[in-house]
Design a protein around this motif. Sequence first.
Motif, mmCIF file in Angstrom:
data_model
loop_
_atom_site.group_PDB
_atom_site.id
_atom_site.type_symbol
_atom_site.label_atom_id
_atom_site.label_comp_id
_atom_site.label_asym_id
_atom_site.label_seq_id
_atom_site.Cartn_x
_atom_site.Cartn_y
_atom_site.Cartn_z
ATOM 1 N N ASN A 63 31.597 42.329 22.520
ATOM 2 C CA ASN A 63 32.715 41.063 22.805
ATOM 3 C C ASN A 63 31.748 40.083 23.532
ATOM 4 O O ASN A 63 32.436 39.275 24.747
ATOM 5 C CB ASN A 63 33.728 41.646 23.345
ATOM 6 C CG ASN A 63 35.005 40.859 23.275
ATOM 7 O OD1 ASN A 63 35.129 40.389 22.068
ATOM 8 N ND2 ASN A 63 36.046 40.757 24.037
ATOM 9 N N TRP A 64 30.677 39.471 23.443
ATOM 10 C CA TRP A 64 30.177 38.357 24.063
ATOM 11 C C TRP A 64 30.592 37.157 23.701
ATOM 12 O O TRP A 64 31.112 37.100 22.289
ATOM 13 C CB TRP A 64 28.419 38.214 23.689
ATOM 14 C CG TRP A 64 27.601 39.372 24.664
ATOM 15 C CD1 TRP A 64 27.478 40.684 24.128
ATOM 16 C CD2 TRP A 64 27.091 39.048 25.701
ATOM 17 N NE1 TRP A 64 26.810 41.286 25.455
ATOM 18 C CE2 TRP A 64 26.709 40.402 26.234
ATOM 19 C CE3 TRP A 64 26.919 38.202 26.724
ATOM 20 C CZ2 TRP A 64 25.877 40.712 27.556
ATOM 21 C CZ3 TRP A 64 26.229 38.232 27.860
ATOM 22 C CH2 TRP A 64 25.771 39.579 28.276
ATOM 23 N N GLY A 65 30.545 36.042 24.571
ATOM 24 C CA GLY A 65 31.084 34.791 24.011
ATOM 25 C C GLY A 65 30.348 33.805 24.803
ATOM 26 O O GLY A 65 29.888 33.853 26.048
ATOM 27 N N VAL A 66 30.640 32.324 24.462
ATOM 28 C CA VAL A 66 30.087 31.338 25.257
ATOM 29 C C VAL A 66 30.998 31.014 26.330
ATOM 30 O O VAL A 66 32.116 31.258 26.259
ATOM 31 C CB VAL A 66 29.613 30.087 24.337
ATOM 32 C CG1 VAL A 66 28.583 30.417 23.416
ATOM 33 C CG2 VAL A 66 31.187 29.792 23.633
ATOM 34 N N GLY A 67 30.385 30.207 27.227
ATOM 35 C CA GLY A 67 31.345 30.250 28.512
ATOM 36 C C GLY A 67 30.903 28.779 29.037
ATOM 37 O O GLY A 67 29.596 28.428 29.198
ATOM 38 N N GLY A 68 31.508 28.347 30.227
ATOM 39 C CA GLY A 68 31.267 27.068 31.044
ATOM 40 C C GLY A 68 31.634 25.733 30.900
ATOM 41 O O GLY A 68 32.450 25.723 29.824
ATOM 42 N N TRP A 69 31.274 24.813 31.459
ATOM 43 C CA TRP A 69 31.699 23.423 31.278
ATOM 44 C C TRP A 69 30.606 22.793 30.376
ATOM 45 O O TRP A 69 30.863 22.423 29.373
ATOM 46 C CB TRP A 69 31.760 22.739 32.595
ATOM 47 C CG TRP A 69 32.475 21.411 32.436
ATOM 48 C CD1 TRP A 69 31.861 20.163 32.251
ATOM 49 C CD2 TRP A 69 33.781 20.831 31.618
ATOM 50 N NE1 TRP A 69 32.364 19.182 32.264
ATOM 51 C CE2 TRP A 69 33.770 19.703 31.708
ATOM 52 C CE3 TRP A 69 34.928 21.848 31.289
ATOM 53 C CZ2 TRP A 69 34.821 18.834 31.394
ATOM 54 C CZ3 TRP A 69 35.838 20.965 30.807
ATOM 55 C CH2 TRP A 69 35.937 19.488 30.741
ATOM 56 N N GLN A 70 29.637 22.443 30.880
ATOM 57 C CA GLN A 70 28.273 22.128 30.062
ATOM 58 C C GLN A 70 27.655 23.224 29.640
ATOM 59 O O GLN A 70 26.631 23.787 30.267
ATOM 60 C CB GLN A 70 27.511 21.081 30.917
ATOM 61 C CG GLN A 70 26.234 20.543 29.767
ATOM 62 C CD GLN A 70 26.825 19.931 28.422
ATOM 63 O OE1 GLN A 70 27.808 19.322 28.408
ATOM 64 N NE2 GLN A 70 26.056 20.526 27.608
ATOM 65 N N LEU A 71 27.975 23.864 28.647
ATOM 66 C CA LEU A 71 27.351 25.414 28.268
ATOM 67 C C LEU A 71 26.194 25.272 27.166
ATOM 68 O O LEU A 71 25.758 26.522 27.163
ATOM 69 C CB LEU A 71 28.720 25.925 27.574
ATOM 70 C CG LEU A 71 29.007 25.548 26.165
ATOM 71 C CD1 LEU A 71 29.932 26.561 25.482
ATOM 72 C CD2 LEU A 71 29.564 23.993 26.294
#
Length: 380
Positions: free
Chosen positions: A273-281
């Motif tokens: 269940n890895w995923g991308v995250g953050g604002w400027q990612l």
Amino acid sequence: MLKKSLYRTGLAVSLSSLLISTAWAQLAKESYSIETLDEPDQHRTYIVDNNFTHALSTRIRVVDPNEQKLLGTISTGYMAPMVLSHDKSTIYTADIFYARSTRGERTDVLTATDAQTLNPLWEVELPAKLANMLTELYMLTISDDDRFVYAYNFTPATSITVVDVKNQEMVNEIEIPGCMLNYPVGDRAFASICGDGTLQKVVIDDQGQEVSRSKTRFFDPDEELMNERAILNGDTYYFTTTDGVIQPVHIVDGELQAGERWSLFGEDHQQENWGVGGWQLLAASPHLNRLYALVHPDHEPRKWEDPSDTVWAYDLESGEKVDEITLPNHVWSIHVTKDESPLLLGGTVEGDMEVYDLAQDSHVATMEEIAGTPILMLSH
């Protein structure tokens, strides 16, 4: 007794005043000077500080990450986006001001600031239409030859204001209905991401007037969510879906071409269940030819903007993961400098900036409380 007390009090005050006057008289004369910074190198970093606790006091913090030193501060308008000229001479911001601070007549301007003195050079008043939203990279951009600056408007109708910075004048407003932001394409074009899953390219002439427009389809909005906060590396924009599928868009002879997709996550990562995250990612290093993505485990729907302490690196030729970086603190936005000794920089929601040396594969420093809310970081 009262008279004596008053006399003693008056005498004490007189003696204190005499001592203070004597001390003042002994102080050396103060002098001041205006410092001019050296020409920016590729590590000098400009932090867009939206300052969530007091958003009217937004600013640009200019720092030297090598020395962990604050070089200066540029005051900006409310939630102002920023772009840097390619020749390293000028910093542009799209500023919104109100006559009574939080209310009253609104004035929108493009401000040009000298990169060495950090003093304003000039400004051009714009239509009061600038997008008033959380700052993103492609709200304010510049043509490859530093001739035109493009400012994104949202009223909620969307358009792009074109400013000729050579002649310091607004020359056009181009409507982009159903589309948003602006991604520069060479000297005389920009693209906008549209709700129908296309990139719309608008070509202008040397006077900033529209010549033509065309569309390139690159995702299906009915099937997936595309993150608009792409990163440019060379002649390719790299977008990601919220599921971590990378979509390259190549600029070939001035035309946009959707490239072959690849995923940040293999089957094992998806099961974990890895995923991308953050604002400027996303960030990229031209020298290392690597893409960097801010990722997190235990991903849940609508959690893809959460900060993380984990950055994964990918080879841009093969799409294979080649490195894992763990930072001391969770960061919200990442940036990589474009030189041969690149730094990975990460801004935390608390106001710190992490500095990581990619060539040495080591954490250099945490610049604590360098900003209120360091939402974006840019360098020449």
